[in-house]
Design an enzyme around this catalytic site. Sequence first.
Site, mmCIF file in Angstrom:
data_model
loop_
_atom_site.group_PDB
_atom_site.id
_atom_site.type_symbol
_atom_site.label_atom_id
_atom_site.label_comp_id
_atom_site.label_asym_id
_atom_site.label_seq_id
_atom_site.Cartn_x
_atom_site.Cartn_y
_atom_site.Cartn_z
ATOM 1 C CB CYS A 1 9.499 10.827 -20.210
ATOM 2 S SG CYS A 1 8.816 10.543 -21.525
ATOM 3 C CG HIS B 1 5.415 9.806 -18.888
ATOM 4 N ND1 HIS B 1 6.164 10.782 -19.027
ATOM 5 C CD2 HIS B 1 5.439 9.511 -17.711
ATOM 6 C CE1 HIS B 1 6.701 11.023 -17.995
ATOM 7 N NE2 HIS B 1 6.493 10.169 -17.156
ATOM 8 C CG ASP C 1 5.317 10.766 -13.644
ATOM 9 O OD1 ASP C 1 6.365 11.356 -14.382
ATOM 10 O OD2 ASP C 1 4.385 10.924 -13.994
#
Length: 474
Positions: free
Chosen positions: A118, A223, A241
């Site tokens: 990520c 994240h 995201d």
Amino acid sequence: MFRLAHRYPRHLVCLAAQRNQRLPRLIHQSAALASQQPDSNATPSPAKHNAFQDLLGISGPNPDLKNTFYQRQLPTTLVRFSSQQGKKLFRSAMEAGHAEGFFSLTGNFTTQSEPAYCGPSSLAMVLNALEVDPQRRWKGNWRWYSDELLECCSSKEDMKKNGITFDKFACLAKCHSDVVVKRGNDFTLEEFKKDVENVTQRSDVFMVISFSRKTLGQTGDGHFSPIGAYNPDTQMVLVLDTARYKYPSYWCPVETLYESMKPVDKETGRPRGYFLLSYDAERPPISLCSVKKQPNRAQQRQQLQDVQPISLNWSTLAKSFCKRIPENMWMEKPRTLEHVVRLVLRNVPPEYTVILANQSLRQSPNEYIDKLLQDTAQSALYPTVLDALYPDRKPSEVDHHAAFATLFVLGSPRMLYTSLPRDLQETLDRYRRDEYMSDVVKREVDRIAVEVTELTKTFCTCGPSWVDVNNKEC
């Protein structure tokens, strides 16, 4: 039959007659087959069951899909971007002028190529949105950023296995862009709101947040994701995201997002936070991964004292200032200025002084460089640095390594020397005064001081006092 012949053609009447003759035989055969079949309550064999499924074109369960997932349910406190409400929020954000960078980001939207990528994926998306030329081949004849190419402060194997921490993301980002780091315990909600409002009104600065999914009611924990827009009426932030296989992009209340950066990361022992990323083409960042080693200087440092080689990245450089140098000052308790210089140069990779020199002299004329070297050689500190670097010989001309080492020591933060005897502190302070430096030297010393201060503010994790000699993990 006679009456049928009058109502229907002859060939249809014959066909009906044949079927009437065949019907008793079919009934007899079906009864015989039924008498040979097992009890209807018996369970059919797996082979017959599978054969019947194959006949109907129905596939059985795929064993490879066991313990796998297709997306997660978005918590009700978040608004799916593609929903009617999400679209309404976006239209309002656009009308308010808080979605300026959205199209640059979504035009380069990247789904992370690995479950733990990520961080690199968010950075690659932002770098492509900023139109930064990576100066390396991606595929074919094309240069482009992708998350698997962003390897500098952590190895690919380590990132695939463990992901990337807040500090390592900062290190990786600094190798490719200008980065402002905001850690969770260093900013207020109002400051975060102000940065969100500012960033979403521009397309030359982007925000990447490092947060805990748990605070948002999602599964998982740490994240990274970029921010795409902000709705000032509802005070909701659009999170793009990068793990699109898990959660879609969504709107999140700004206060919830702020709180999600506060939980302590068990890997670092500190809160997470956010980053402001930009790029200046006239002053491109220096990637430590591309800095060439300095063999001659390494030999000089070996002469100063045998030390373990230091892995060259921004985090380890910062720890030279916030941890190693102050610790060594405390333990060795130097009593001469030469010992101080040796200690400082021993703990800082020589490549870093090259980086500082390159940033200063990249676009400077030769006359400026010559003036800087000559004036630095007139500093009262220069002979001490020369003795530390060359204990067995003295260069006949101005040595540029010694000159930049002198500038580096003069520009190092005063906090490094607080454990020194008062007379040594006063001597160093005197050398830093304006009357001891020409305008050219002062300019470079001030610039180095800013660079080192920013480096320590970004990457040091030891708190306001920089170092706790009793805390070996700070």
